[in-house]
Design a protein around this motif. Structure first.
Motif, PDB file in Angstrom:
ATOM      1  N   GLY A  73       5.854  -1.569   1.595  1.00  0.00           N
ATOM      2  CA  GLY A  73       6.028  -2.717   1.496  1.00  0.00           C
ATOM      3  C   GLY A  73       5.319  -3.769   2.856  1.00  0.00           C
ATOM      4  N   GLY A  74       4.268  -3.377   3.161  1.00  0.00           N
ATOM      5  CA  GLY A  74       3.772  -4.545   3.688  1.00  0.00           C
ATOM      6  C   GLY A  74       3.762  -4.252   5.302  1.00  0.00           C
ATOM      7  N   GLN A  75       5.051  -3.464   6.155  1.00  0.00           N
ATOM      8  CA  GLN A  75       4.935  -3.532   7.526  1.00  0.00           C
ATOM      9  C   GLN A  75       4.253  -2.733   8.531  1.00  0.00           C
ATOM     10  OE1 GLN A  75       7.856  -2.900   5.228  1.00  0.00           O
ATOM     11  NE2 GLN A  75       8.516  -5.203   5.488  1.00  0.00           N
ATOM     12  N   ILE A  76       3.253  -1.276   7.167  1.00  0.00           N
ATOM     13  CA  ILE A  76       2.410  -0.220   7.860  1.00  0.00           C
ATOM     14  C   ILE A  76       1.087  -0.896   7.518  1.00  0.00           C
ATOM     15  CG2 ILE A  76       2.114   1.720   8.336  1.00  0.00           C
ATOM     16  CD1 ILE A  76       4.268   0.856   9.793  1.00  0.00           C
ATOM     17  N   ASP A  77       0.133  -1.075   7.650  1.00  0.00           N
ATOM     18  CA  ASP A  77      -1.103  -0.946   6.861  1.00  0.00           C
ATOM     19  C   ASP A  77      -1.722   0.472   6.870  1.00  0.00           C
ATOM     20  OD1 ASP A  77      -1.296  -4.207   7.337  1.00  0.00           O
ATOM     21  OD2 ASP A  77      -1.505  -3.315   9.786  1.00  0.00           O
ATOM     22  N   LEU A  78      -2.020   1.113   7.967  1.00  0.00           N
ATOM     23  CA  LEU A  78      -2.504   3.224   7.283  1.00  0.00           C
ATOM     24  C   LEU A  78      -1.579   4.072   7.597  1.00  0.00           C
ATOM     25  CD1 LEU A  78      -5.458   3.973   7.085  1.00  0.00           C
ATOM     26  CD2 LEU A  78      -5.974   3.965   9.963  1.00  0.00           C
ATOM     27  N   VAL A  79      -1.569   4.625   7.064  1.00  0.00           N
ATOM     28  CA  VAL A  79      -0.764   5.871   7.621  1.00  0.00           C
ATOM     29  C   VAL A  79      -2.095   7.077   7.649  1.00  0.00           C
ATOM     30  CG1 VAL A  79       1.076   7.796   6.629  1.00  0.00           C
ATOM     31  CG2 VAL A  79       1.057   5.154   6.517  1.00  0.00           C
ATOM     32  N   ALA A  80      -1.188   8.323   8.289  1.00  0.00           N
ATOM     33  CA  ALA A  80      -2.124   8.977   8.818  1.00  0.00           C
ATOM     34  C   ALA A  80      -1.044  10.095   8.623  1.00  0.00           C
ATOM     35  CB  ALA A  80      -2.732   9.338  10.132  1.00  0.00           C
ATOM     36  N   THR A  81      -1.508  11.528   7.565  1.00  0.00           N
ATOM     37  CA  THR A  81      -0.383  12.473   6.696  1.00  0.00           C
ATOM     38  C   THR A  81      -1.706  13.618   6.490  1.00  0.00           C
ATOM     39  OG1 THR A  81       1.835  12.410   6.633  1.00  0.00           O
ATOM     40  CG2 THR A  81       0.163  11.243   5.349  1.00  0.00           C
ATOM     41  N   ASP A  82      -0.654  14.310   5.839  1.00  0.00           N
ATOM     42  CA  ASP A  82      -0.900  15.357   5.358  1.00  0.00           C
ATOM     43  C   ASP A  82      -1.096  15.144   3.334  1.00  0.00           C
ATOM     44  OD1 ASP A  82      -1.235  17.235   7.224  1.00  0.00           O
ATOM     45  OD2 ASP A  82       0.432  17.891   6.955  1.00  0.00           O
ATOM     46  N   LEU A  83      -1.698  15.526   3.117  1.00  0.00           N
ATOM     47  CA  LEU A  83      -1.947  15.125   1.238  1.00  0.00           C
ATOM     48  C   LEU A  83      -1.342  15.153   0.653  1.00  0.00           C
ATOM     49  CD1 LEU A  83      -3.383  14.340  -0.658  1.00  0.00           C
ATOM     50  CD2 LEU A  83      -4.674  17.053  -1.244  1.00  0.00           C
ATOM     51  N   GLY A  84       0.147  16.452   0.868  1.00  0.00           N
ATOM     52  CA  GLY A  84       1.847  16.863   0.172  1.00  0.00           C
ATOM     53  C   GLY A  84       2.423  15.410   0.026  1.00  0.00           C
ATOM     54  N   GLU A  85       2.895  14.833   1.325  1.00  0.00           N
ATOM     55  CA  GLU A  85       3.250  13.877   1.530  1.00  0.00           C
ATOM     56  C   GLU A  85       2.721  12.271   0.822  1.00  0.00           C
ATOM     57  OE1 GLU A  85       5.919  14.390   3.219  1.00  0.00           O
ATOM     58  OE2 GLU A  85       5.720  15.213   5.300  1.00  0.00           O
ATOM     59  N   ILE A  86       2.086  12.079   0.148  1.00  0.00           N
ATOM     60  CA  ILE A  86       1.341  10.992  -0.099  1.00  0.00           C
ATOM     61  C   ILE A  86       1.004  11.472  -1.328  1.00  0.00           C
ATOM     62  CG2 ILE A  86       0.207   9.929   2.203  1.00  0.00           C
ATOM     63  CD1 ILE A  86      -2.339  10.893   1.329  1.00  0.00           C
ATOM     64  N   ALA A  87       0.409  12.925  -2.148  1.00  0.00           N
ATOM     65  CA  ALA A  87      -0.079  13.047  -2.938  1.00  0.00           C
ATOM     66  C   ALA A  87       0.440  12.217  -4.547  1.00  0.00           C
ATOM     67  CB  ALA A  87      -0.189  14.496  -3.399  1.00  0.00           C
ATOM     68  N   GLY A  88       1.693  12.033  -5.151  1.00  0.00           N
ATOM     69  CA  GLY A  88       2.695  11.600  -5.353  1.00  0.00           C
ATOM     70  C   GLY A  88       1.752   9.802  -5.954  1.00  0.00           C
ATOM     71  N   PHE A  89       2.084   8.897  -4.710  1.00  0.00           N
ATOM     72  CA  PHE A  89       1.884   7.310  -4.504  1.00  0.00           C
ATOM     73  C   PHE A  89      -0.221   7.487  -4.952  1.00  0.00           C
ATOM     74  CE2 PHE A  89       5.670   8.377  -1.603  1.00  0.00           C
ATOM     75  CZ  PHE A  89       5.962   7.140  -1.574  1.00  0.00           C
ATOM     76  N   VAL A  90      -0.554   8.335  -4.416  1.00  0.00           N
ATOM     77  CA  VAL A  90      -1.961   8.695  -5.107  1.00  0.00           C
ATOM     78  C   VAL A  90      -2.504   7.861  -6.358  1.00  0.00           C
ATOM     79  CG1 VAL A  90      -4.591   9.326  -4.794  1.00  0.00           C
ATOM     80  CG2 VAL A  90      -3.262   9.202  -2.584  1.00  0.00           C
ATOM     81  N   GLU A  91      -1.953   9.053  -6.867  1.00  0.00           N
ATOM     82  CA  GLU A  91      -1.872   9.450  -8.226  1.00  0.00           C
ATOM     83  C   GLU A  91      -1.170   8.550  -9.329  1.00  0.00           C
ATOM     84  OE1 GLU A  91       1.319  12.982  -8.658  1.00  0.00           O
ATOM     85  OE2 GLU A  91      -0.646  14.496  -8.632  1.00  0.00           O
ATOM     86  N   SER A  92      -0.630   7.077  -8.438  1.00  0.00           N
ATOM     87  CA  SER A  92       0.710   6.336  -9.276  1.00  0.00           C
ATOM     88  C   SER A  92      -0.330   5.414  -8.595  1.00  0.00           C
ATOM     89  CB  SER A  92       1.810   6.301  -8.617  1.00  0.00           C
ATOM     90  OG  SER A  92       1.477   6.205  -7.164  1.00  0.00           O
ATOM     91  N   GLY A  93      -1.660   5.518  -7.669  1.00  0.00           N
ATOM     92  CA  GLY A  93      -2.209   4.184  -7.956  1.00  0.00           C
ATOM     93  C   GLY A  93      -1.631   3.309  -6.738  1.00  0.00           C
ATOM     94  N   ASP A  94      -0.633   4.032  -5.885  1.00  0.00           N
ATOM     95  CA  ASP A  94      -0.212   2.372  -5.238  1.00  0.00           C
ATOM     96  C   ASP A  94      -0.508   2.615  -4.112  1.00  0.00           C
ATOM     97  OD1 ASP A  94       2.364   1.734  -6.620  1.00  0.00           O
ATOM     98  OD2 ASP A  94       3.605   3.824  -6.529  1.00  0.00           O
ATOM     99  N   ILE A  95      -1.090   3.453  -3.519  1.00  0.00           N
ATOM    100  CA  ILE A  95      -2.448   4.270  -2.677  1.00  0.00           C
ATOM    101  C   ILE A  95      -3.640   3.888  -2.702  1.00  0.00           C
ATOM    102  CG2 ILE A  95       0.114   3.777  -0.930  1.00  0.00           C
ATOM    103  CD1 ILE A  95      -0.936   6.538   0.097  1.00  0.00           C
ATOM    104  N   ARG A  96      -4.240   4.266  -1.885  1.00  0.00           N
ATOM    105  CA  ARG A  96      -5.665   4.484  -2.229  1.00  0.00           C
ATOM    106  C   ARG A  96      -5.730   5.557  -0.420  1.00  0.00           C
ATOM    107  NH1 ARG A  96      -9.750  -0.006  -2.488  1.00  0.00           N
ATOM    108  NH2 ARG A  96     -11.186   1.436  -2.319  1.00  0.00           N
ATOM    109  N   ILE A  97      -6.897   6.756  -0.482  1.00  0.00           N
ATOM    110  CA  ILE A  97      -7.222   7.825   0.701  1.00  0.00           C
ATOM    111  C   ILE A  97      -8.135   7.226   1.099  1.00  0.00           C
ATOM    112  CG2 ILE A  97      -7.879   9.837   0.852  1.00  0.00           C
ATOM    113  CD1 ILE A  97      -6.616  11.205  -1.462  1.00  0.00           C
ATOM    114  N   LEU A  98      -8.071   6.491   1.523  1.00  0.00           N
ATOM    115  CA  LEU A  98      -9.038   5.984   2.897  1.00  0.00           C
ATOM    116  C   LEU A  98     -10.481   7.034   3.529  1.00  0.00           C
ATOM    117  CD1 LEU A  98     -10.322   3.278   4.413  1.00  0.00           C
ATOM    118  CD2 LEU A  98      -9.265   4.064   6.257  1.00  0.00           C
ATOM    119  N   ALA A  99      -9.639   8.489   4.000  1.00  0.00           N
ATOM    120  CA  ALA A  99     -10.276   9.530   4.102  1.00  0.00           C
ATOM    121  C   ALA A  99      -9.907  10.613   4.205  1.00  0.00           C
ATOM    122  CB  ALA A  99     -11.323   9.427   5.607  1.00  0.00           C
TER     123      ALA A  99
END
Length: 212
Positions: A87-113
């Protein structure tokens, strides 16, 4: 003092993600103006997600007085943090892969590192922090420990047993079916790893005022 026998990583690896359609890479913005970037995760200030982010900042050469300026927002889980990032309120999220895998697969977010020794099998093109010159890993690991008075013979025996268990097909299948990424460090290697992580976390926690 207890002795560290060995561990198997029981959680997916840590990763930093950012919005694919964002206006700029937050790692570059962090270096140019730390206070301009809003970061988030599922732990409070001084918790593991926050510390992982600051470990990368430290490895990048950022001084404590600079990385203390980084704005950190706590959420009850990585998914709510990612939702706010989309939604644009946060710039960077540090978390575990399981929390973001679906968003990465959909192309909504990118893994920085990816904070891992090796690339993530599910996302082999995602760069690790180490590949980018930052000697940082951020596993959610679990360990096995034994009493400090145990004999070297008994200690070595337990390390060997745990290593054999780790290498077994039964464990590998159990890990795969649970969506885990197993990693092994045992014996003296694990001892060194635990001490180094404890020292680094202690140092950063003091620098940001979490502990005295």
């Amino acid at each position: 003092m207890d002795r560290h026998a060995g561990y198997r990583c029981g959680r997916p690896r840590g990763a930093g993600g950012f919005r694919a359609e964002g206006s700029g890479r937050p790692d570059r913005l962090l270096k140019e103006d730390p206070g301009s970037v809003t970061t988030a995760g599922s732990s409070g200030a001084g918790g593991w997600d926050h510390i992982r982010l600051l470990m990368v900042a430290e490895s990048a050469g950022m001084a404590p007085e600079d990385y203390k300026q980084i704005r950190w927002v706590q959420f009850d889980g990585g998914s709510p943090a990612v939702t706010q990032m989309l939604g644009g309120q946060i710039d960077l999220v540090a978390t575990d892969l399981g929390e973001i895998a679906g968003f990465v697969e959909s192309g909504d977010i990118r893994i920085l590192a990816a904070l891992s020794d090796d690339p993530i099998p599910a996302f082999p093109d995602a760069p690790t922090a180490i590949e980018q010159g930052y000697e940082v890993t951020g596993y959610n690991w679990r360990g096995f420990y034994t009493g400090g008075e145990v004999s070297d013979e008994a200690y070595d025996s337990w390390v060997e047993r745990l290593s054999d268990l780790y290498e077994s097909e039964e464990w590998k299948e159990a890990a795969r079916s649970s969506g885990l990424v197993p990693v092994w460090r045992g014996g003296e290697e694990f001892e060194t790893y635990v001490n180094e992580q404890a020292e680094q976390m202690n140092k950063i926690s003091r620098e940001i005022g979490v502990i005295e």
